[in-house]
Design an enzyme around this catalytic site. Structure first.
Site, PDB file in Angstrom:
ATOM      1  N   LYS A  40      -1.064 -13.788  -9.419  1.00 23.50           N
ATOM      2  CA  LYS A  40      -0.307 -13.385 -10.612  1.00 23.50           C
ATOM      3  C   LYS A  40       1.143 -12.997 -10.322  1.00 23.50           C
ATOM      4  O   LYS A  40       2.003 -13.114 -11.186  1.00 23.50           O
ATOM      5  CB  LYS A  40      -1.006 -12.208 -11.297  1.00 23.50           C
ATOM      6  N   GLY A  83      -3.098   0.249 -12.058  1.00 21.88           N
ATOM      7  CA  GLY A  83      -3.118  -1.067 -11.406  1.00 21.88           C
ATOM      8  C   GLY A  83      -2.563  -2.148 -12.330  1.00 21.88           C
ATOM      9  O   GLY A  83      -1.755  -1.879 -13.226  1.00 21.88           O
ATOM     10  N   THR A 131      -4.222   7.725  -7.274  1.00 17.75           N
ATOM     11  CA  THR A 131      -3.026   7.715  -6.424  1.00 17.75           C
ATOM     12  C   THR A 131      -1.822   7.981  -7.323  1.00 17.75           C
ATOM     13  O   THR A 131      -1.360   7.093  -8.047  1.00 17.75           O
ATOM     14  CB  THR A 131      -2.875   6.342  -5.732  1.00 17.75           C
ATOM     15  N   ASN A 137      -3.856   8.827 -12.626  1.00 19.20           N
ATOM     16  CA  ASN A 137      -4.356   7.915 -11.593  1.00 19.20           C
ATOM     17  C   ASN A 137      -4.754   8.698 -10.350  1.00 19.20           C
ATOM     18  O   ASN A 137      -4.228   9.771 -10.079  1.00 19.20           O
ATOM     19  CB  ASN A 137      -3.283   6.876 -11.228  1.00 19.20           C
ATOM     20  N   ASP A 197      -1.888 -10.454 -21.303  1.00 20.27           N
ATOM     21  CA  ASP A 197      -2.755  -9.263 -21.327  1.00 20.27           C
ATOM     22  C   ASP A 197      -2.199  -8.204 -22.284  1.00 20.27           C
ATOM     23  O   ASP A 197      -2.957  -7.545 -22.994  1.00 20.27           O
ATOM     24  CB  ASP A 197      -2.876  -8.645 -19.919  1.00 20.27           C
ATOM     25  N   THR A 207      -4.861 -16.257 -12.092  1.00 21.21           N
ATOM     26  CA  THR A 207      -5.642 -15.054 -11.842  1.00 21.21           C
ATOM     27  C   THR A 207      -5.482 -14.621 -10.392  1.00 21.21           C
ATOM     28  O   THR A 207      -4.699 -15.216  -9.632  1.00 21.21           O
ATOM     29  CB  THR A 207      -7.119 -15.244 -12.280  1.00 21.21           C
TER      30      THR A 207
HETATM   31  P1  NAP Z   1      -6.411  -2.970  -9.831  1.00 21.94           P
HETATM   32  O1  NAP Z   1      -5.023  -3.470  -9.942  1.00 21.94           O
HETATM   33  O2  NAP Z   1      -7.141  -3.106  -8.548  1.00 21.94           O
HETATM   34  O3  NAP Z   1      -6.370  -1.400 -10.236  1.00 21.94           O
HETATM   35  C1  NAP Z   1      -7.537  -0.608 -10.118  1.00 21.94           C
HETATM   36  C2  NAP Z   1      -7.303   0.788 -10.713  1.00 21.94           C
HETATM   37  O4  NAP Z   1      -8.552   1.496 -10.650  1.00 21.94           O
HETATM   38  C3  NAP Z   1      -6.285   1.630  -9.939  1.00 21.94           C
HETATM   39  O5  NAP Z   1      -5.625   2.504 -10.822  1.00 21.94           O
HETATM   40  C4  NAP Z   1      -7.192   2.425  -8.989  1.00 21.94           C
HETATM   41  O6  NAP Z   1      -6.637   3.660  -8.571  1.00 21.94           O
HETATM   42  C5  NAP Z   1      -8.378   2.691  -9.896  1.00 21.94           C
HETATM   43  N1  NAP Z   1      -9.580   2.964  -9.114  1.00 21.94           N
HETATM   44  C6  NAP Z   1     -10.323   2.073  -8.408  1.00 21.94           C
HETATM   45  N2  NAP Z   1     -11.378   2.695  -7.836  1.00 21.94           N
HETATM   46  C7  NAP Z   1     -11.284   4.016  -8.185  1.00 21.94           C
HETATM   47  C8  NAP Z   1     -12.076   5.163  -7.921  1.00 21.94           C
HETATM   48  N3  NAP Z   1     -13.188   5.090  -7.178  1.00 21.94           N
HETATM   49  N4  NAP Z   1     -11.718   6.343  -8.481  1.00 21.94           N
HETATM   50  C9  NAP Z   1     -10.604   6.423  -9.243  1.00 21.94           C
HETATM   51  N5  NAP Z   1      -9.794   5.385  -9.530  1.00 21.94           N
HETATM   52  C10 NAP Z   1     -10.140   4.187  -9.002  1.00 21.94           C
HETATM   53  O7  NAP Z   1      -7.359  -3.624 -10.913  1.00 21.94           O
HETATM   54  P2  NAP Z   1      -6.934  -4.254 -12.334  1.00 21.94           P
HETATM   55  O8  NAP Z   1      -6.566  -5.674 -12.153  1.00 21.94           O
HETATM   56  O9  NAP Z   1      -5.961  -3.323 -12.981  1.00 21.94           O
HETATM   57  O10 NAP Z   1      -8.334  -4.248 -13.133  1.00 21.94           O
HETATM   58  C11 NAP Z   1      -8.919  -3.029 -13.558  1.00 21.94           C
HETATM   59  C12 NAP Z   1     -10.082  -3.321 -14.508  1.00 21.94           C
HETATM   60  O11 NAP Z   1      -9.575  -3.892 -15.707  1.00 21.94           O
HETATM   61  C13 NAP Z   1     -11.114  -4.323 -13.973  1.00 21.94           C
HETATM   62  O12 NAP Z   1     -12.394  -3.840 -14.299  1.00 21.94           O
HETATM   63  C14 NAP Z   1     -10.821  -5.609 -14.735  1.00 21.94           C
HETATM   64  O13 NAP Z   1     -11.958  -6.395 -14.931  1.00 21.94           O
HETATM   65  C15 NAP Z   1     -10.346  -5.034 -16.063  1.00 21.94           C
HETATM   66  N6  NAP Z   1      -9.463  -5.945 -16.812  1.00 21.94           N
HETATM   67  C16 NAP Z   1      -9.854  -6.321 -18.071  1.00 21.94           C
HETATM   68  C17 NAP Z   1      -9.040  -7.170 -18.798  1.00 21.94           C
HETATM   69  C18 NAP Z   1      -9.471  -7.594 -20.180  1.00 21.94           C
HETATM   70  O14 NAP Z   1      -8.932  -8.591 -20.677  1.00 21.94           O
HETATM   71  N7  NAP Z   1     -10.376  -6.890 -20.832  1.00 21.94           N
HETATM   72  C19 NAP Z   1      -7.825  -7.635 -18.285  1.00 21.94           C
HETATM   73  C20 NAP Z   1      -7.454  -7.221 -16.994  1.00 21.94           C
HETATM   74  C21 NAP Z   1      -8.281  -6.379 -16.264  1.00 21.94           C
HETATM   75  P3  NAP Z   1      -5.691   3.748  -7.257  1.00 21.94           P
HETATM   76  O15 NAP Z   1      -4.327   3.307  -7.703  1.00 21.94           O
HETATM   77  O16 NAP Z   1      -5.755   5.182  -6.874  1.00 21.94           O
HETATM   78  O17 NAP Z   1      -6.302   2.826  -6.224  1.00 21.94           O
END
Ligand code: NAP
Length: 286
Positions: free
Chosen positions: A70, A133, A156, A154, A107, A66
């Site tokens: 990763k 992300g 960005t 997105n 995933d 994690t």
């Molecule tokens: P990450 O790599 O940090 O990506 C975050 C994403 O959210 C990016 O696209 C970012 O946009 C966007 N974002 C963040 N704050 C924002 C805001 N205020 N307004 C608009 N866009 C915003 O995170 P991640 O690892 O992909 O995880 C994302 C979510 O998925 C988390 O809640 C995590 O718990 C969940 N998740 C769930 C599972 C599951 O098994 N269910 C698996 C993995 C992750 P920018 O590119 O513009 O910064």
């Protein structure tokens, strides 16, 4: 009871104490009456090579990986599955009896198998994905692999473009579009799509009143909204979508199924998905 025959798996990350994986995997071992244990291993940044060498030396069967490791583990593994290569991140490592270590990403199959469990078909459809992300990489790959074309929205835009190129290189027969995540664009995109998947972290606990979908923007032709966030179980986005009449699906199923897939790879057994889901559901409700 831990004894001389106990097989060990676990998770490496920094931090790891908030992970639900130990609860989920140990519930599965209990359910099956197996002499296995799943242990959290806090591994500081920069210590990944030593951690992997230790895992190999100790005869540990495998680990989940994690944040923040990763991507860092990739350089130290003997091979990667096509999923891990396409997504560019490893969340599961398997150690073979001869010490060979390979990495995969569960995933993408976890998301895909949960969509199937909900009877959602995407072949030939255009799907709107919010976010670019880590979670988005797995979701966009899984959707494209299943025959969907994908619009990535997105904040960005450059990050969405990079993601679209990445997956298009692996799956050249699918089409991708990239748009900026803002109210005017989403209102328009809602008329072109029937399935929406949120992969942004907007709305995740503790910021439960936030939503990536601007208030006052309709969901147009969208019929199904999937939010990969699992805490809270029902995000603000899902409440907005339900009020519009959409079918809503939360991220718990994906979480459980990515874990179940790792469990299957380590043990070679059919995972007790229901017991794993009940264990996570219980802690999420605490
Ligand atoms: P990450 O790599 O940090 O990506 C975050 C994403 O959210 C990016 O696209 C970012 O946009 C966007 N974002 C963040 N704050 C924002 C805001 N205020 N307004 C608009 N866009 C915003 O995170 P991640 O690892 O992909 O995880 C994302 C979510 O998925 C988390 O809640 C995590 O718990 C969940 N998740 C769930 C599972 C599951 O098994 N269910 C698996 C993995 C992750 P920018 O590119 O513009 O910064």
């Amino acid at each position: 009871m831990v004894d001389g025959r106990t097989r060990v798996v676990g998770i490496i990350g920094w931090p790891v104490e908030h992970s639900f994986s130990p609860i989920m995997h140990n519930a599965a071992f209990r359910e099956r009456g197996m002499n296995w244990i799943y242990v959290p291993f806090p591994v500081p940044p920069g210590r990944v090579p030593q951690a992997l060498e230790g895992i190999r030396a100790l005869g540990i069967r495998g680990v989940n990986v994690t944040i923040p490791h990763k991507e860092a583990v990739i350089a130290h593994l003997d091979s990667l599955t096509p999923e891990a290569q396409a997504v560019g991140a490893v969340n599961t490592v398997v150690v073979e009896a001869d010490g060979r270590m390979w990495g995969t990403n569960t995933d993408a199959p976890g998301f895909w198998s949960d969509l199937q469990a909900h009877g959602v078909s995407v072949t030939g459809e255009w799907v709107l994905v919010l976010g670019a992300g880590g979670a988005a990489r797995a979701v966009v790959y899984a959707l494209a692999r299943a025959g969907a074309n994908v619009t990535i929205a997105n904040r960005t835009v450059g990050r969405a473009t990079t993601l679209a190129h990445r997956i298009h290189q692996v799956l050249p027969h699918r089409s991708f579009r990239v748009v900026e995540l803002r109210a005017e664009t989403l209102a328009e995109e809602a008329q072109r799509h029937v399935l929406l998947v949120n992969t942004t972290s907007v709305g995740m606990w503790p910021h439960v009143e936030a939503s990536p979908w601007p208030e006052g923007v309709g969901f147009g032709r969208i019929r199904v909204v999937y939010d990969v966030i699992y805490r809270p179980r029902e995000t603000r986005l899902l409440r907005q979508a339900a009020a519009w009449g959409c079918r809503t699906i939360g991220g718990l199923g994906m979480l459980v199924r990515q874990g179940a897939e790792a469990w299957r790879l380590w043990t070679g057994d059919v995972p007790p998905v229901k017991a794993m889901e009940e264990a996570v559901r219980r802690v999420l409700e605490e």
